[in-house]
Design an enzyme around this catalytic site. Structure first.
Site, PDB file in Angstrom:
ATOM      1  N   ASP A 220       5.174  15.167   9.908  1.00  0.00           N
ATOM      2  CA  ASP A 220       5.344  15.482   8.480  1.00  0.00           C
ATOM      3  C   ASP A 220       4.422  14.606   7.641  1.00  0.00           C
ATOM      4  O   ASP A 220       3.768  15.061   6.701  1.00  0.00           O
ATOM      5  CB  ASP A 220       6.812  15.365   8.038  1.00  0.00           C
ATOM      6  CG  ASP A 220       7.475  14.067   8.473  1.00  0.00           C
ATOM      7  OD1 ASP A 220       6.898  13.315   9.287  1.00  0.00           O
ATOM      8  OD2 ASP A 220       8.600  13.792   7.988  1.00  0.00           O
ATOM      9  N   ASP A 244      -0.859  23.848  16.005  1.00  0.00           N
ATOM     10  CA  ASP A 244      -1.032  25.163  15.389  1.00  0.00           C
ATOM     11  C   ASP A 244      -0.975  25.018  13.875  1.00  0.00           C
ATOM     12  O   ASP A 244      -1.848  25.496  13.144  1.00  0.00           O
ATOM     13  CB  ASP A 244       0.074  26.110  15.882  1.00  0.00           C
ATOM     14  CG  ASP A 244      -0.009  27.483  15.240  1.00  0.00           C
ATOM     15  OD1 ASP A 244      -1.133  28.017  15.159  1.00  0.00           O
ATOM     16  OD2 ASP A 244       1.033  28.006  14.812  1.00  0.00           O
ATOM     17  N   ASP A 248      -4.318  24.891  10.901  1.00  0.00           N
ATOM     18  CA  ASP A 248      -4.451  25.810   9.757  1.00  0.00           C
ATOM     19  C   ASP A 248      -4.596  25.007   8.473  1.00  0.00           C
ATOM     20  O   ASP A 248      -5.410  25.330   7.606  1.00  0.00           O
ATOM     21  CB  ASP A 248      -3.207  26.718   9.629  1.00  0.00           C
ATOM     22  CG  ASP A 248      -3.423  28.092  10.238  1.00  0.00           C
ATOM     23  OD1 ASP A 248      -4.101  28.164  11.291  1.00  0.00           O
ATOM     24  OD2 ASP A 248      -2.913  29.093   9.687  1.00  0.00           O
TER      25      ASP A 248
HETATM   26  C1  IPM Z   1      -3.646  30.241  16.784  1.00  0.00           C
HETATM   27  C2  IPM Z   1      -2.750  31.402  16.456  1.00  0.00           C
HETATM   28  C3  IPM Z   1      -1.927  31.746  17.695  1.00  0.00           C
HETATM   29  C4  IPM Z   1      -1.076  30.542  18.006  1.00  0.00           C
HETATM   30  C5  IPM Z   1      -1.076  33.024  17.575  1.00  0.00           C
HETATM   31  C6  IPM Z   1      -1.924  34.230  17.230  1.00  0.00           C
HETATM   32  C7  IPM Z   1      -0.281  33.290  18.804  1.00  0.00           C
HETATM   33  O1  IPM Z   1      -1.969  31.121  15.354  1.00  0.00           O
HETATM   34  O2  IPM Z   1      -4.481  30.371  17.700  1.00  0.00           O
HETATM   35  O3  IPM Z   1      -3.532  29.211  16.113  1.00  0.00           O
HETATM   36  O4  IPM Z   1       0.019  30.381  17.449  1.00  0.00           O
HETATM   37  O5  IPM Z   1      -1.493  29.739  18.831  1.00  0.00           O
HETATM   38 MG    MG Z   2      -2.462  29.306  14.408  1.00  0.00          MG
END
Ligand code: IPM
Ligand code: MG
Length: 353
Positions: A220, A244, A248
């Protein structure tokens, strides 16, 4: 060099096409590359009733590297879990043991203004996120949804073995060794035992890498620090689900998720290379997707699987030139800037190459 081309769904085929054009230029110069295509994701479900057909998996396994577009789309959202397009990428990672996911987040000087963060916070940013890719709550059993409507329960299992933790931490330490020599291991040890084990093992391993300085951070706090002061990070190593989410987040520091490539490697350096973004159904077919994450994924392939850092640098240089020439796809344009098409951007990279 045998490369499997798996375009997938949504904008996947549109952006992969541009990366293949780059590959063709290199082939034209005499580079020995063989490519073969196969369907994957929703596209494979449509033709074969299976998002990851055996023939596609066999092709991926026989190749030295896989260039992957994206999978998924609203059309497939109602399918049972084992038929969903996402199953294809998860299955491919697991079946090929692509456990080490490298997700660089670098800010191209030309795009410092495209980030939603102030340029003085993000300019010069160069982070590498090392994400474990074949374990954690993504794959842990038991999992499922049980019970009757009104009293249903959903459950998943977060689990990591010592061996799984060690091998990804080794990648983290080695990656740090080749860069700024700082490794930040991210966990949630204040709540989750799995990640307490993770932290303990990282501490045990640290003496093997005396030249790397290891720190720990709770996930966090890491999410917060990434937007507060992202340049404090060199290499971040973490588990599958935290990686993940954090990757992002890190992508937006760079201006657009449409810019970020990734490599997913096995223990021998074979790998799958894909943009970190998804299939973007909202812009599919419009010819406006940013092909740069896909092209930069190809660059990573040359660096990590084929040991050709020279070619990788050349492709990256061409991307930089295309950006410097002022071309912007919609995702990286700031208000008022003229936007270009996927094909225009691809053509500019090839020209610069
Ligand atoms: C990523 C994507 C994948 C993940 C999905 C599409 C399954 O979000 O490559 O980050 O969660 O790993
Ligand atoms: Mg992802």
């Amino acid at each position: 060099m045998k490369i499997a081309l798996l375009a997938g769904d949504g904008i996947g085929p549109e952006i992969l096409r541009e990366a293949v054009r780059v590959l063709e230029v290199l082939r034209g110069e005499g580079l020995k590359v063989e490519t073969e295509e196969a369907p994957i994701g929703g596209a494979a479900y449509d033709v074969a009733g299976d998002p990851l057909p055996a023939a596609t998996l066999a092709l991926a396994k026989a190749a030295d590297a896989v260039l992957f577009g994206a999978v998924g789309g609203p059309k497939y959202d109602a399918l049972p879990r084992d038929k969903r397009p996402e199953k294809a990428i998860l299955g491919l990672r697991k079946e090929c043991d692509f456990f080490a996911n490298l997700r660089p987040a670098t800010v191209f000087p030309e795009l410092a203004g495209a980030s939603t963060l102030k340029p003085e916070v993000v300019s010069g940013l160069d982070i590498m996120i090392v994400r474990e890719l074949t374990g954690d709550i993504y794959f842990g059993e038991p999992r499922g949804i049980t019970g009757e409507k009104g009293s249903r329960m959903g459950f998943n299992t977060m689990r990591y073995t010592e061996a799984e933790i060690r091998r990804i931490l080794h990648i983290g330490f080695r990656t740090a060794r080749q860069r700024g020599k700082r490794l930040c291991s991210v966990d949630k040890m204040n709540v989750l035992e799995t990640t307490q084990l993770w932290r303990d093992i990282a501490d045990e391993m640290a003496p093997e890498y005396p030249d790397v300085s290891l720190s720990h951070m709770l996930v966090d706090n890491c999410a917060m620090q990434l937007v507060r002061n992202p340049r404090q990070f060199d290499v971040v190593v973490t588990g599958n689900i935290f990686g993940d989410i954090l990757s992002d987040e890190a992508s937006m520091l760079t201006g657009s998720i449409g810019m970020l490539p990734s490599a997913s490697l096995d223990a021998d350096g074979k790998g799958l290379y894909e943009p970190i973004h998804g299939s973007a159904p909202d812009i599919t077919g419009k010819g406006i997707a940013n092909p740069l994450a896909q092209i930069l994924s190809l660059a990573m392939m040359f660096k990590y699987t084929f040991g050709r850092a020279d070619i990788a640098a050349r492709i990256e240089g061409a991307v930089r030139k295309a950006l410097a020439s002022g071309l912007r796809t919609a995702d990286i344009a700031v208000a008022g800037e003229k936007t270009c098409s996927t094909a225009d951007m691809g053509a500019a990279v090839i020209k610069a190459l």
